[in-house]
Design a protein around this motif. Structure first.
Motif, PDB file in Angstrom:
ATOM      1  N   TYR A  33     102.828  54.034 -55.962  1.00  0.00           N
ATOM      2  CA  TYR A  33     104.051  54.376 -55.230  1.00  0.00           C
ATOM      3  C   TYR A  33     105.130  53.320 -55.433  1.00  0.00           C
ATOM      4  O   TYR A  33     106.279  53.647 -55.753  1.00  0.00           O
ATOM      5  CB  TYR A  33     103.749  54.548 -53.735  1.00  0.00           C
ATOM      6  CG  TYR A  33     104.992  54.473 -52.887  1.00  0.00           C
ATOM      7  CD1 TYR A  33     105.954  55.495 -52.938  1.00  0.00           C
ATOM      8  CD2 TYR A  33     105.236  53.386 -52.064  1.00  0.00           C
ATOM      9  CE1 TYR A  33     107.113  55.418 -52.190  1.00  0.00           C
ATOM     10  CE2 TYR A  33     106.396  53.306 -51.314  1.00  0.00           C
ATOM     11  CZ  TYR A  33     107.327  54.323 -51.376  1.00  0.00           C
ATOM     12  OH  TYR A  33     108.485  54.244 -50.636  1.00  0.00           O
ATOM     13  N   LEU A  34     104.780  52.057 -55.259  1.00  0.00           N
ATOM     14  CA  LEU A  34     105.774  50.981 -55.392  1.00  0.00           C
ATOM     15  C   LEU A  34     106.340  50.907 -56.809  1.00  0.00           C
ATOM     16  O   LEU A  34     107.533  50.666 -56.992  1.00  0.00           O
ATOM     17  CB  LEU A  34     105.166  49.642 -54.977  1.00  0.00           C
ATOM     18  CG  LEU A  34     104.869  49.501 -53.484  1.00  0.00           C
ATOM     19  CD1 LEU A  34     104.125  48.197 -53.207  1.00  0.00           C
ATOM     20  CD2 LEU A  34     106.142  49.605 -52.649  1.00  0.00           C
TER      21      LEU A  34
ATOM     22  N   GLN B 100      99.178  52.874 -53.242  1.00  0.00           N
ATOM     23  CA  GLN B 100     100.305  52.036 -52.816  1.00  0.00           C
ATOM     24  C   GLN B 100     100.952  51.369 -54.030  1.00  0.00           C
ATOM     25  O   GLN B 100     102.176  51.333 -54.143  1.00  0.00           O
ATOM     26  CB  GLN B 100      99.814  50.978 -51.812  1.00  0.00           C
ATOM     27  CG  GLN B 100     100.906  50.125 -51.209  1.00  0.00           C
ATOM     28  CD  GLN B 100     101.754  50.861 -50.190  1.00  0.00           C
ATOM     29  OE1 GLN B 100     101.324  51.829 -49.585  1.00  0.00           O
ATOM     30  NE2 GLN B 100     102.971  50.415 -50.012  1.00  0.00           N
ATOM     31  N   GLU B 101     100.137  50.873 -54.938  1.00  0.00           N
ATOM     32  CA  GLU B 101     100.663  50.251 -56.162  1.00  0.00           C
ATOM     33  C   GLU B 101     101.431  51.265 -57.010  1.00  0.00           C
ATOM     34  O   GLU B 101     102.510  50.970 -57.526  1.00  0.00           O
ATOM     35  CB  GLU B 101      99.522  49.652 -56.985  1.00  0.00           C
ATOM     36  CG  GLU B 101      98.937  48.394 -56.392  1.00  0.00           C
ATOM     37  CD  GLU B 101      97.765  47.866 -57.211  1.00  0.00           C
ATOM     38  OE1 GLU B 101      97.720  48.109 -58.437  1.00  0.00           O
ATOM     39  OE2 GLU B 101      96.885  47.209 -56.612  1.00  0.00           O
TER      40      GLU B 101
ATOM     41  N   GLU C 223     104.922  58.753 -51.082  1.00  0.00           N
ATOM     42  CA  GLU C 223     105.954  58.098 -50.265  1.00  0.00           C
ATOM     43  C   GLU C 223     105.748  58.398 -48.786  1.00  0.00           C
ATOM     44  O   GLU C 223     105.839  57.515 -47.948  1.00  0.00           O
ATOM     45  CB  GLU C 223     107.353  58.525 -50.698  1.00  0.00           C
ATOM     46  CG  GLU C 223     108.434  57.825 -49.874  1.00  0.00           C
ATOM     47  CD  GLU C 223     109.780  57.847 -50.534  1.00  0.00           C
ATOM     48  OE1 GLU C 223     110.252  56.755 -50.908  1.00  0.00           O
ATOM     49  OE2 GLU C 223     110.361  58.945 -50.667  1.00  0.00           O
TER      50      GLU C 223
ATOM     51  N   LYS D 222     108.643  54.025 -57.156  1.00  0.00           N
ATOM     52  CA  LYS D 222     109.770  54.069 -56.217  1.00  0.00           C
ATOM     53  C   LYS D 222     111.083  53.676 -56.893  1.00  0.00           C
ATOM     54  O   LYS D 222     112.113  54.322 -56.685  1.00  0.00           O
ATOM     55  CB  LYS D 222     109.489  53.145 -55.025  1.00  0.00           C
ATOM     56  CG  LYS D 222     110.577  53.155 -53.985  1.00  0.00           C
ATOM     57  CD  LYS D 222     110.203  52.223 -52.835  1.00  0.00           C
ATOM     58  CE  LYS D 222     111.336  52.110 -51.856  1.00  0.00           C
ATOM     59  NZ  LYS D 222     111.008  51.170 -50.773  1.00  0.00           N
TER      60      LYS D 222
END
Length: 124
Positions: free
Chosen positions: A108-109, A105-106, A46, A112
């Protein structure tokens, strides 16, 4: 400090520790079950995902509240999984930059939503 004031302060500290432990444990379990990462890994992703530029390893250490050596091991694990990359700082060869990869990034998203769900459940 009076005995009563001291006792109140200690009780407040114990309540804070219990609440932190409950939230962290739930985050750890749910993130691991659903996304294969722990709470500290999520916090690192994050921080990197929301950085406007490259993040120095030392900045990451402060943001995720781990020791420098623990942060280094965490970054090594994330790098091995292809979620982050490390690069030397051009201006200061002792400095290390950490950046999130597309896979990071994938991850994390995806995680999240779980993270926010747990925070909403446990902190409200």
């Amino acid at each position: 400090m009076s005995d009563v004031a001291e006792q109140g302060l200690v009780e407040e500290w114990h309540e804070l520790l219990a609440r932190y432990s409950a939230v962290f444990s739930t985050l750890e379990c749910r993130l691991q079950e659903r996304h294969g990462i722990g709470a500290n890994e999520f916090e690192a992703l994050e921080r990197l995902a929301t950085c406007d530029f490259k993040c120095r390893s030392a900045d990451l250490t402060g943001a995720i509240h781990l020791s420098q050596s623990a942060t280094s091991r965490l970054v090594a694990r994330l790098e091995k999984e292809g979620l982050v990359e490390r690069a030397l700082c051009d201006a200061d060869r002792r400095g290390i930059f950490v950046t999130i990869t597309d896979a990071g990034q994938e991850k994390y998203l995806a995680a999240k939503q779980t993270h926010r769900e747990v925070l909403n459940e446990t902190l409200r």
